[in-house]
Design a protein around this motif. Structure first.
Motif, PDB file in Angstrom:
ATOM      1  N   THR A 139       0.857  -1.203   0.000  1.00 53.35           N
ATOM      2  CA  THR A 139       0.000   0.000   0.000  1.00 53.35           C
ATOM      3  C   THR A 139       0.893   1.253   0.000  1.00 53.35           C
ATOM      4  O   THR A 139       2.086   1.182   0.344  1.00 53.35           O
ATOM      5  CB  THR A 139      -0.922  -0.012   1.219  1.00 53.35           C
ATOM      6  N   PRO A 140       0.319   2.403  -0.332  1.00 53.57           N
ATOM      7  CA  PRO A 140       1.154   3.617  -0.436  1.00 53.57           C
ATOM      8  C   PRO A 140       1.803   4.048   0.866  1.00 53.57           C
ATOM      9  O   PRO A 140       2.919   4.622   0.856  1.00 53.57           O
ATOM     10  CB  PRO A 140       0.175   4.689  -0.932  1.00 53.57           C
ATOM     11  N   SER A 141       1.156   3.795   1.999  1.00 56.10           N
ATOM     12  CA  SER A 141       1.683   4.270   3.278  1.00 56.10           C
ATOM     13  C   SER A 141       2.657   3.256   3.869  1.00 56.10           C
ATOM     14  O   SER A 141       2.517   2.036   3.701  1.00 56.10           O
ATOM     15  CB  SER A 141       0.546   4.524   4.260  1.00 56.10           C
ATOM     16  N   SER A 142       3.641   3.736   4.603  1.00 56.43           N
ATOM     17  CA  SER A 142       4.623   2.866   5.250  1.00 56.43           C
ATOM     18  C   SER A 142       4.072   2.342   6.573  1.00 56.43           C
ATOM     19  O   SER A 142       3.189   2.954   7.195  1.00 56.43           O
ATOM     20  CB  SER A 142       5.925   3.633   5.498  1.00 56.43           C
ATOM     21  N   ASN A 143       4.628   1.217   7.007  1.00 58.50           N
ATOM     22  CA  ASN A 143       4.286   0.613   8.299  1.00 58.50           C
ATOM     23  C   ASN A 143       2.805   0.271   8.440  1.00 58.50           C
ATOM     24  O   ASN A 143       2.252   0.280   9.543  1.00 58.50           O
ATOM     25  CB  ASN A 143       4.707   1.523   9.466  1.00 58.50           C
ATOM     26  N   THR A 144       2.190  -0.023   7.341  1.00 56.26           N
ATOM     27  CA  THR A 144       0.805  -0.468   7.370  1.00 56.26           C
ATOM     28  C   THR A 144       0.490  -1.181   6.063  1.00 56.26           C
ATOM     29  O   THR A 144       1.117  -0.929   5.029  1.00 56.26           O
ATOM     30  CB  THR A 144      -0.182   0.703   7.569  1.00 56.26           C
ATOM     31  N   GLY A 145      -0.481  -2.089   6.111  1.00 52.32           N
ATOM     32  CA  GLY A 145      -0.870  -2.834   4.919  1.00 52.32           C
ATOM     33  C   GLY A 145       0.123  -3.932   4.574  1.00 52.32           C
ATOM     34  O   GLY A 145       1.257  -3.973   5.074  1.00 52.32           O
ATOM     35  N   PRO A 146      -0.252  -4.854   3.687  1.00 49.78           N
ATOM     36  CA  PRO A 146       0.626  -5.950   3.290  1.00 49.78           C
ATOM     37  C   PRO A 146       1.635  -5.502   2.219  1.00 49.78           C
ATOM     38  O   PRO A 146       1.484  -4.430   1.612  1.00 49.78           O
ATOM     39  CB  PRO A 146      -0.354  -6.974   2.708  1.00 49.78           C
ATOM     40  N   SER A 147       2.626  -6.348   1.993  1.00 46.82           N
ATOM     41  CA  SER A 147       3.601  -6.080   0.932  1.00 46.82           C
ATOM     42  C   SER A 147       3.230  -6.782  -0.364  1.00 46.82           C
ATOM     43  O   SER A 147       3.883  -6.563  -1.394  1.00 46.82           O
ATOM     44  CB  SER A 147       4.994  -6.538   1.379  1.00 46.82           C
ATOM     45  N   GLY A 148       2.219  -7.631  -0.351  1.00 42.27           N
ATOM     46  CA  GLY A 148       1.745  -8.342  -1.533  1.00 42.27           C
ATOM     47  C   GLY A 148       0.472  -9.099  -1.197  1.00 42.27           C
ATOM     48  O   GLY A 148       0.039  -9.131  -0.033  1.00 42.27           O
ATOM     49  N   GLY A 153       1.566 -13.502  -3.690  1.00 43.13           N
ATOM     50  CA  GLY A 153       2.520 -12.479  -3.268  1.00 43.13           C
ATOM     51  C   GLY A 153       2.719 -11.399  -4.305  1.00 43.13           C
ATOM     52  O   GLY A 153       3.265 -10.328  -4.003  1.00 43.13           O
ATOM     53  N   SER A 154       2.279 -11.684  -5.538  1.00 43.99           N
ATOM     54  CA  SER A 154       2.425 -10.698  -6.614  1.00 43.99           C
ATOM     55  C   SER A 154       1.108 -10.381  -7.298  1.00 43.99           C
ATOM     56  O   SER A 154       1.082  -9.701  -8.321  1.00 43.99           O
ATOM     57  CB  SER A 154       3.429 -11.202  -7.659  1.00 43.99           C
ATOM     58  N   GLY A 155      -0.005 -10.935  -6.747  1.00 48.51           N
ATOM     59  CA  GLY A 155      -1.315 -10.710  -7.352  1.00 48.51           C
ATOM     60  C   GLY A 155      -2.023  -9.510  -6.744  1.00 48.51           C
ATOM     61  O   GLY A 155      -1.401  -8.622  -6.155  1.00 48.51           O
ATOM     62  N   TYR A 156      -3.347  -9.537  -6.831  1.00 47.51           N
ATOM     63  CA  TYR A 156      -4.160  -8.408  -6.405  1.00 47.51           C
ATOM     64  C   TYR A 156      -4.964  -8.740  -5.145  1.00 47.51           C
ATOM     65  O   TYR A 156      -5.276  -9.903  -4.865  1.00 47.51           O
ATOM     66  CB  TYR A 156      -5.114  -7.998  -7.525  1.00 47.51           C
ATOM     67  N   TYR A 157      -5.319  -7.680  -4.447  1.00 44.28           N
ATOM     68  CA  TYR A 157      -6.145  -7.786  -3.243  1.00 44.28           C
ATOM     69  C   TYR A 157      -6.893  -6.470  -3.076  1.00 44.28           C
ATOM     70  O   TYR A 157      -6.663  -5.494  -3.814  1.00 44.28           O
ATOM     71  CB  TYR A 157      -5.288  -8.096  -2.012  1.00 44.28           C
ATOM     72  N   LEU A 158      -7.775  -6.388  -2.074  1.00 41.25           N
ATOM     73  CA  LEU A 158      -8.499  -5.169  -1.738  1.00 41.25           C
ATOM     74  C   LEU A 158      -7.990  -4.608  -0.414  1.00 41.25           C
ATOM     75  O   LEU A 158      -7.628  -5.373   0.487  1.00 41.25           O
ATOM     76  CB  LEU A 158     -10.000  -5.434  -1.630  1.00 41.25           C
ATOM     77  N   PHE A 159      -8.002  -3.284  -0.287  1.00 43.58           N
ATOM     78  CA  PHE A 159      -7.607  -2.675   0.989  1.00 43.58           C
ATOM     79  C   PHE A 159      -8.354  -1.363   1.174  1.00 43.58           C
ATOM     80  O   PHE A 159      -8.937  -0.796   0.235  1.00 43.58           O
ATOM     81  CB  PHE A 159      -6.085  -2.467   1.048  1.00 43.58           C
ATOM     82  N   THR A 160      -8.311  -0.872   2.411  1.00 36.54           N
ATOM     83  CA  THR A 160      -8.919   0.422   2.747  1.00 36.54           C
ATOM     84  C   THR A 160      -7.809   1.477   2.821  1.00 36.54           C
ATOM     85  O   THR A 160      -6.908   1.373   3.666  1.00 36.54           O
ATOM     86  CB  THR A 160      -9.653   0.345   4.094  1.00 36.54           C
ATOM     87  N   GLU A 161      -7.877   2.437   1.971  1.00 35.54           N
ATOM     88  CA  GLU A 161      -6.899   3.534   2.022  1.00 35.54           C
ATOM     89  C   GLU A 161      -7.284   4.499   3.140  1.00 35.54           C
ATOM     90  O   GLU A 161      -8.366   5.098   3.115  1.00 35.54           O
ATOM     91  CB  GLU A 161      -6.857   4.264   0.683  1.00 35.54           C
ATOM     92  N   ALA A 162      -6.353   4.612   4.155  1.00 37.77           N
ATOM     93  CA  ALA A 162      -6.692   5.393   5.347  1.00 37.77           C
ATOM     94  C   ALA A 162      -6.076   6.783   5.366  1.00 37.77           C
ATOM     95  O   ALA A 162      -6.394   7.590   6.263  1.00 37.77           O
ATOM     96  CB  ALA A 162      -6.249   4.643   6.601  1.00 37.77           C
ATOM     97  N   SER A 163      -5.215   7.094   4.429  1.00 40.34           N
ATOM     98  CA  SER A 163      -4.558   8.414   4.452  1.00 40.34           C
ATOM     99  C   SER A 163      -5.592   9.519   4.266  1.00 40.34           C
ATOM    100  O   SER A 163      -6.262   9.610   3.220  1.00 40.34           O
ATOM    101  CB  SER A 163      -3.510   8.511   3.341  1.00 40.34           C
ATOM    102  N   GLY A 164      -5.732  10.344   5.286  1.00 44.97           N
ATOM    103  CA  GLY A 164      -6.685  11.436   5.252  1.00 44.97           C
ATOM    104  C   GLY A 164      -8.133  10.970   5.367  1.00 44.97           C
ATOM    105  O   GLY A 164      -9.053  11.786   5.270  1.00 44.97           O
ATOM    106  N   VAL A 165      -8.346   9.689   5.554  1.00 41.65           N
ATOM    107  CA  VAL A 165      -9.720   9.155   5.663  1.00 41.65           C
ATOM    108  C   VAL A 165      -9.794   8.382   6.980  1.00 41.65           C
ATOM    109  O   VAL A 165      -9.624   7.163   7.019  1.00 41.65           O
ATOM    110  CB  VAL A 165     -10.069   8.245   4.469  1.00 41.65           C
ATOM    111  N   TYR A 166     -10.000   9.110   8.061  1.00 48.94           N
ATOM    112  CA  TYR A 166      -9.969   8.482   9.378  1.00 48.94           C
ATOM    113  C   TYR A 166     -11.382   8.160   9.854  1.00 48.94           C
ATOM    114  O   TYR A 166     -12.329   8.918   9.622  1.00 48.94           O
ATOM    115  CB  TYR A 166      -9.264   9.400  10.390  1.00 48.94           C
ATOM    116  N   ASN A 167     -11.447   7.034  10.530  1.00 47.20           N
ATOM    117  CA  ASN A 167     -12.720   6.601  11.126  1.00 47.20           C
ATOM    118  C   ASN A 167     -13.863   6.579  10.105  1.00 47.20           C
ATOM    119  O   ASN A 167     -14.983   7.000  10.397  1.00 47.20           O
ATOM    120  CB  ASN A 167     -13.105   7.506  12.314  1.00 47.20           C
TER     121      ASN A 167
END
Length: 283
Positions: A139-148, A153-167
């Protein structure tokens, strides 16, 4: 004294000393010689009858013994016959293999998704419009989210982007489906969010919508769960008609939670207990 005594028409056979004496005075008496003969013959007949009786007694004893032996042999043969006629005891049958689960309905097959191409038939339904993001790598942010992703390990997944989007709530919902019986929802999740003063990670939960109960929370995790993919298995009641993933971000940007490899399976029907072994034959 042994000899032959004869007088007139009376003839005496040889006799032994057991016969009565023939006194000279009795020689001339009529019937004396016959009496002696009859006495001797009676003694001889008694002797013969005694021997015959002994033989008969011995024969009867032998027959009794033979009859007793024959009865014993017949009883033994009867027991052997019963044992031979009795069916052999069979070992207990092996346990039946568990029945196979019923096949998935088409809509349930489509609900399984590894997100390699798209989100399959899952829909973003968050009221505030915050969507789950499909990506690969980290994910774009460091120290959070998976590395793959979890799959390769090289495919796709879904995640919640939390930068500037809290709670904020990110919601991924299934279309309507039907179950024949209770089922399981399996998926892999990643909730890593390291911060200097605690964790920024929010909450991931699973809700099911039933025909009578409405939306009910079946599973939930809050806070940092470590930097690895974890598996979760949730039981869906047979009345479930919809499922949704709720990802609510935390108080900081290090709350990128991820989701991958969603699958469904129906429980196998209860197996029939094995029949008890037959009772042993009566003796």
């Amino acid at each position: 004294r042994t000899g032959i005594i004869a007088r007139g028409r009376d003839t005496v056979l040889p006799v032994n000393d057991t016969s009565p004496e023939l006194r000279p005075a009795d020689v001339g008496k009529p019937g004396m010689v016959r009496k002696l003969v009859e006495t001797s013959l009676g003694a001889g007949a008694s002797l013969l009858l005694g021997r015959a009786g002994m033989k008969m007694t011995a024969s009867l004893v032998s027959r009794e013994k033979a009859t007793d032996a024959l009865v014993r042999m017949s009883a033994a043969a009867l027991l052997v016959g019963k044992a031979a006629a009795a069916p052999p005891l069979l070992p207990n049958p092996p346990p039946l293999p568990p029945p196979s689960p019923p096949p998935l309905t088409p809509d349930m097959v489509q609900l399984g998704c590894d997100f390699e191409v798209d989100t399959c038939i899952w829909n973003d339904t968050a009221p505030d419009g915050y969507y789950w993001t499909r990506t690969s790598g980290s994910t774009p942010s460091s120290n959070t989210g998976p590395s793959g992703d979890h799959t390769t390990g090289s495919g796709y997944y879904l995640f919640t982007e939390a930068s500037g989007v809290y709670n904020k709530l990110h919601q991924l919902e299934s279309p309507l489906f039907s179950l024949q019986q209770d089922a399981t929802l399996s998926f892999f999740y990643h909730m890593y969010g390291h911060a200097d003063f605690g964790s920024d990670m929010g909450t991931l939960s699973i809700e099911a919508n039933g025909t009578e109960t409405g939306w009910t929370t079946l599973w939930s995790r809050t806070g940092d769960q470590g930097n690895s993919w974890l598996e979760a298995v949730v039981i869906l009641p047979a009345s479930t008609t919809k499922v949704r993933f709720n990802g609510r971000t935390g108080s900081g940007f290090r709350s990128d939670m991820a989701l991958d490899d969603v699958s469904f399976s129906q429980f196998a029907p209860p197996s029939t207990p094995p029949s008890p072994p037959p009772p042993p034959p009566s003796p």
